[in-house]
Design a protein around this motif. Structure first.
Motif, PDB file in Angstrom:
ATOM      1  N   ALA A  89       0.862  -1.120  -0.095  1.00 46.87           N
ATOM      2  CA  ALA A  89       0.018  -0.008  -0.049  1.00 46.87           C
ATOM      3  C   ALA A  89       0.853   1.309  -0.022  1.00 46.87           C
ATOM      4  O   ALA A  89       0.557   2.209  -0.633  1.00 46.87           O
ATOM      5  N   VAL A  90       1.778   1.276   0.802  1.00 45.64           N
ATOM      6  CA  VAL A  90       2.755   2.314   0.804  1.00 45.64           C
ATOM      7  C   VAL A  90       3.677   2.726  -0.391  1.00 45.64           C
ATOM      8  O   VAL A  90       3.634   3.897  -0.864  1.00 45.64           O
ATOM      9  N   LEU A  91       3.996   1.400  -1.136  1.00 41.21           N
ATOM     10  CA  LEU A  91       4.628   1.613  -2.401  1.00 41.21           C
ATOM     11  C   LEU A  91       3.821   2.085  -3.389  1.00 41.21           C
ATOM     12  O   LEU A  91       4.335   3.073  -4.095  1.00 41.21           O
ATOM     13  N   LEU A  92       2.434   1.624  -3.500  1.00 42.70           N
ATOM     14  CA  LEU A  92       1.520   1.903  -4.670  1.00 42.70           C
ATOM     15  C   LEU A  92       0.916   3.207  -4.298  1.00 42.70           C
ATOM     16  O   LEU A  92      -0.083   3.470  -5.142  1.00 42.70           O
ATOM     17  N   ASN A  93       1.123   3.757  -3.231  1.00 41.85           N
ATOM     18  CA  ASN A  93       0.677   5.015  -2.626  1.00 41.85           C
ATOM     19  C   ASN A  93       1.198   6.247  -3.595  1.00 41.85           C
ATOM     20  O   ASN A  93       1.035   7.328  -3.527  1.00 41.85           O
ATOM     21  N   GLN A  94       2.688   5.791  -3.764  1.00 36.39           N
ATOM     22  CA  GLN A  94       3.434   6.793  -4.520  1.00 36.39           C
ATOM     23  C   GLN A  94       3.079   7.118  -5.786  1.00 36.39           C
ATOM     24  O   GLN A  94       2.484   6.156  -6.480  1.00 36.39           O
ATOM     25  N   LYS A  95       3.632   8.115  -6.539  1.00 37.96           N
ATOM     26  CA  LYS A  95       3.411   8.571  -7.828  1.00 37.96           C
ATOM     27  C   LYS A  95       4.374   7.741  -8.811  1.00 37.96           C
ATOM     28  O   LYS A  95       5.252   8.450  -9.398  1.00 37.96           O
ATOM     29  N   ILE A  96       3.967   6.531  -9.060  1.00 36.21           N
ATOM     30  CA  ILE A  96       4.778   5.793 -10.252  1.00 36.21           C
ATOM     31  C   ILE A  96       3.885   5.193 -11.165  1.00 36.21           C
ATOM     32  O   ILE A  96       2.804   5.081 -11.234  1.00 36.21           O
ATOM     33  N   ARG A  97       4.578   5.198 -12.556  1.00 41.27           N
ATOM     34  CA  ARG A  97       3.860   4.604 -13.447  1.00 41.27           C
ATOM     35  C   ARG A  97       3.291   3.360 -13.273  1.00 41.27           C
ATOM     36  O   ARG A  97       4.064   2.372 -12.831  1.00 41.27           O
ATOM     37  N   GLY A  98       1.981   3.234 -13.688  1.00 47.73           N
ATOM     38  CA  GLY A  98       1.489   2.053 -13.960  1.00 47.73           C
ATOM     39  C   GLY A  98       1.044   1.588 -12.644  1.00 47.73           C
ATOM     40  O   GLY A  98       0.438   0.350 -12.251  1.00 47.73           O
ATOM     41  N   ARG A  99       0.893   2.409 -11.486  1.00 51.09           N
ATOM     42  CA  ARG A  99       0.437   1.876 -10.127  1.00 51.09           C
ATOM     43  C   ARG A  99      -1.213   1.470 -10.246  1.00 51.09           C
ATOM     44  O   ARG A  99      -1.268   0.529  -9.350  1.00 51.09           O
ATOM     45  N   ASN A 100      -2.053   2.245 -11.073  1.00 52.53           N
ATOM     46  CA  ASN A 100      -3.571   1.560 -10.961  1.00 52.53           C
ATOM     47  C   ASN A 100      -3.372  -0.170 -11.512  1.00 52.53           C
ATOM     48  O   ASN A 100      -4.377  -0.755 -11.083  1.00 52.53           O
ATOM     49  N   VAL A 101      -2.611  -0.425 -12.547  1.00 50.42           N
ATOM     50  CA  VAL A 101      -2.524  -1.395 -12.988  1.00 50.42           C
ATOM     51  C   VAL A 101      -2.073  -2.359 -11.905  1.00 50.42           C
ATOM     52  O   VAL A 101      -2.406  -3.481 -11.831  1.00 50.42           O
ATOM     53  N   LEU A 102      -0.813  -2.205 -11.531  1.00 51.89           N
ATOM     54  CA  LEU A 102      -0.604  -3.186 -10.394  1.00 51.89           C
ATOM     55  C   LEU A 102      -1.470  -3.263  -9.172  1.00 51.89           C
ATOM     56  O   LEU A 102      -1.515  -4.139  -8.683  1.00 51.89           O
ATOM     57  N   ARG A 103      -2.205  -2.108  -8.674  1.00 46.47           N
ATOM     58  CA  ARG A 103      -3.084  -2.367  -7.736  1.00 46.47           C
ATOM     59  C   ARG A 103      -4.094  -3.291  -8.230  1.00 46.47           C
ATOM     60  O   ARG A 103      -4.753  -4.070  -7.237  1.00 46.47           O
ATOM     61  N   ALA A 104      -4.560  -3.097  -9.464  1.00 45.67           N
ATOM     62  CA  ALA A 104      -5.915  -4.097  -9.897  1.00 45.67           C
ATOM     63  C   ALA A 104      -5.323  -5.614  -9.888  1.00 45.67           C
ATOM     64  O   ALA A 104      -6.070  -6.488  -9.675  1.00 45.67           O
ATOM     65  N   ILE A 105      -3.870  -5.791 -10.162  1.00 45.70           N
ATOM     66  CA  ILE A 105      -3.120  -6.995 -10.413  1.00 45.70           C
ATOM     67  C   ILE A 105      -3.449  -7.568  -9.010  1.00 45.70           C
ATOM     68  O   ILE A 105      -3.592  -9.000  -8.796  1.00 45.70           O
ATOM     69  N   ILE A 106      -2.854  -6.931  -7.939  1.00 42.88           N
ATOM     70  CA  ILE A 106      -2.696  -7.775  -6.674  1.00 42.88           C
ATOM     71  C   ILE A 106      -4.002  -7.736  -5.972  1.00 42.88           C
ATOM     72  O   ILE A 106      -4.207  -8.599  -4.963  1.00 42.88           O
ATOM     73  N   PHE A 107      -5.175  -6.907  -6.661  1.00 42.11           N
ATOM     74  CA  PHE A 107      -6.508  -7.008  -6.065  1.00 42.11           C
ATOM     75  C   PHE A 107      -7.233  -8.182  -6.696  1.00 42.11           C
ATOM     76  O   PHE A 107      -8.162  -8.557  -5.861  1.00 42.11           O
ATOM     77  N   MET A 108      -6.803  -8.464  -7.779  1.00 43.62           N
ATOM     78  CA  MET A 108      -7.450  -9.511  -8.516  1.00 43.62           C
ATOM     79  C   MET A 108      -7.895 -10.822  -7.636  1.00 43.62           C
ATOM     80  O   MET A 108      -8.987 -11.451  -7.981  1.00 43.62           O
ATOM     81  N   PRO A 109      -6.668 -11.297  -6.831  1.00 37.64           N
ATOM     82  CA  PRO A 109      -7.284 -12.818  -6.126  1.00 37.64           C
ATOM     83  C   PRO A 109      -8.395 -12.559  -5.311  1.00 37.64           C
ATOM     84  O   PRO A 109      -8.913 -13.669  -4.898  1.00 37.64           O
ATOM     85  N   THR A 110      -8.558 -11.347  -4.719  1.00 36.01           N
ATOM     86  CA  THR A 110      -9.545 -11.290  -3.812  1.00 36.01           C
ATOM     87  C   THR A 110     -11.071 -11.499  -4.381  1.00 36.01           C
ATOM     88  O   THR A 110     -11.976 -12.172  -3.981  1.00 36.01           O
ATOM     89  N   ILE A 111     -11.321 -11.396  -5.908  1.00 32.67           N
ATOM     90  CA  ILE A 111     -12.379 -11.451  -6.645  1.00 32.67           C
ATOM     91  C   ILE A 111     -12.423 -12.889  -7.280  1.00 32.67           C
ATOM     92  O   ILE A 111     -13.662 -13.183  -7.736  1.00 32.67           O
ATOM     93  N   ILE A 112     -11.460 -13.646  -7.285  1.00 32.76           N
ATOM     94  CA  ILE A 112     -11.425 -14.901  -7.632  1.00 32.76           C
ATOM     95  C   ILE A 112     -12.150 -15.998  -6.782  1.00 32.76           C
ATOM     96  O   ILE A 112     -11.868 -15.908  -5.658  1.00 32.76           O
ATOM     97  N   SER A 113     -12.739 -16.961  -7.355  1.00 32.88           N
ATOM     98  CA  SER A 113     -13.380 -17.877  -6.508  1.00 32.88           C
ATOM     99  C   SER A 113     -12.446 -18.795  -5.732  1.00 32.88           C
ATOM    100  O   SER A 113     -11.281 -18.926  -6.487  1.00 32.88           O
TER     101      SER A 113
END
Length: 300
Positions: A89-113
Motif C-alpha cells: 500500500a505504501v509503495l503503490l501510494n507513491q506517484k509511480i507509472r502503472g500503479r493503478n494496473v499494479l493495484r488491480a493485479i494485486i487485488f485480483m485474487p480477492t475476487i477470484i473464486s
C-alpha cells in the motif's frame, strides 16, 4: 394515517431482506442449537441426550487438534499478509507509472473464486507433476520433487495460498487510510529534517491506527473461519496436519470419502455442538482483540 402509510411503505423495503435473513440465517442457527442436545445422524430417529455432545467435544482429540491447526494457520496468515499489504500500500501510494494496473493485479485474487484459486494452486504445488517442482528441477534448484502438500510443508503451503488471496483486500483498505493522511503533515516533517523511514514510523503508522485495528479484526475473523482452499487442496490432510475447525465442522455435516475415522458418518447433532463450541472460540478471540485494541488505544 399518512404517517402509518409511510411507515408501512418504508418497512416494505426491508421486508425481503428480513425474510431472507430469517430463513437463511436465524432459522438454521435455531435448528442447529436445538440439535446440540440430540443424537441425530441427519436421518432416522432423534434421541435426546442432554449435554453428552458437549462432553464428547471436550474429549475429541481430533477437534482440539483442528483448533491448534487453526491458530497456526491464522497466525501465519496474519503475520505474513498484514505487513505485506501495508508495504504494498505504501509503495503503490507513491506517484509511480502503472500503479493503478499494479493495484488491480494485486487485488485480483480477492475476487477470484476460492475453489478455483485452490484448484490452480493444487496443480502448482502437486508433488508428482506440479508446475513448481518442474520449474525448480529444470533449473537444478532441487534434486528431487518436494512434497509441498505432504506432512512437512502442507501447512506452510496453505498459508501462502491464503496470503496470496487476502493481501490485495487488506492493501486496498490500507490505501484508503493512507490517502486520508494530509500531505501537509509529511511536508512539515520533511522541513524539520525527518527522512522517509522516520515519517513512516512516527506519522504513517500512528495515523493508520484506526484502519489497522479494523483490518486486523477482519483478518483474524477471516483466518479463523477460513477452510475452503484447504478443503480443495488437502482436505485437512495429510494425517490431519491442515484440518482446521470449520473444515472439521463441515465434515461432520457433509462427510466425504477422504474424511478421518471420526468424521465418516454424518452427525448432525454432534456437528451442531462442535459448531457452537467453534463459534464460542471465535467469539472469545474477537472479544479479546477488541478489549486489547481498546486498551492499547488508551495509551497512545
Amino acid at each position: 394515517m399518512n404517517k402509518a402509510k409511510n411507515l408501512a411503505f418504508s418497512y416494505s423495503y426491508i421486508l425481503p431482506s428480513f425474510i431472507l435473513t430469517a430463513v437463511l440465517g436465524i432459522y438454521p442457527i435455531a435448528w442447529a442449537m436445538r440439535y446440540m442436545f440430540y443424537d441425530y445422524k441427519g436421518y432416522g430417529a432423534e434421541k435426546f441426550i442432554g449435554l453428552d455432545n458437549f462432553t464428547r467435544v471436550f474429549k475429541d482429540h481430533e477437534f482440539w487438534n483442528s483448533v491448534v491447526n487453526t491458530f497456526v494457520y491464522a497466525g501465519g496468515k496474519l503475520v505474513l499478509s498484514i505487513p505485506l499489504a501495508l508495504i504494498l500500500a505504501v509503495l503503490l501510494n507513491q506517484k509511480i507509472r502503472g500503479r493503478n494496473v499494479l493495484r488491480a493485479i494485486i487485488f485480483m485474487p480477492t475476487i477470484i473464486s476460492t475453489a478455483v484459486m485452490a484448484v490452480v494452486f493444487f496443480t502448482i504445488f502437486n508433488s508428482y507433476n506440479g508446475i513448481l517442482n518442474q520449474f525448480l528441477m529444470k533449473y537444478k534448484l532441487i534434486g528431487s520433487a518436494v512434497d509441498w502438500l505432504g506432512v512437512d510443508y502442507s501447512m506452510l503451503t496453505v498459508i501462502l495460498v491464503a496470503v496470496w488471496g487476502a493481501v490485495g483486500n487488506y492493501m486496498l483498505l490500507f490505501l484508503a487510510g493512507l490517502q486520508n493522511i494530509p500531505e501537509d503533515v509529511y511536508e512539515s516533517s520533511a522541513l524539520d529534517g525527518a527522512n522517509k523511514l522516520q515519517q513512516f514510523r512516527y506519522i504513517t503508522i500512528p495515523m493508520l491506527g484506526p484502519v489497522m485495528q479494523m483490518i486486523i479484526m477482519l483478518a483474524i475473523i477471516n483466518a479463523l473461519k477460513g477452510y475452503e482452499s484447504i478443503m480443495v487442496m488437502t482436505d485437512g490432510g495429510p494425517v490431519g496436519k491442515t484440518n482446521v475447525m470449520f473444515l472439521y465442522v463441515y465434515k461432520l455435516f457433509f462427510p466425504t470419502a477422504g474424511s478421518g475415522a471420526a468424521t465418516q458418518i454424518q452427525e448432525m447433532g454432534y456437528g451442531s455442538a462442535v459448531a457452537f463450541v467453534t463459534a464460542v472460540i471465535v467469539g472469545l478471540i474477537t472479544i479479546l482483540y477488541f478489549y486489547g485494541s481498546k486498551r492499547m488505544s488508551q495509551y497512545e
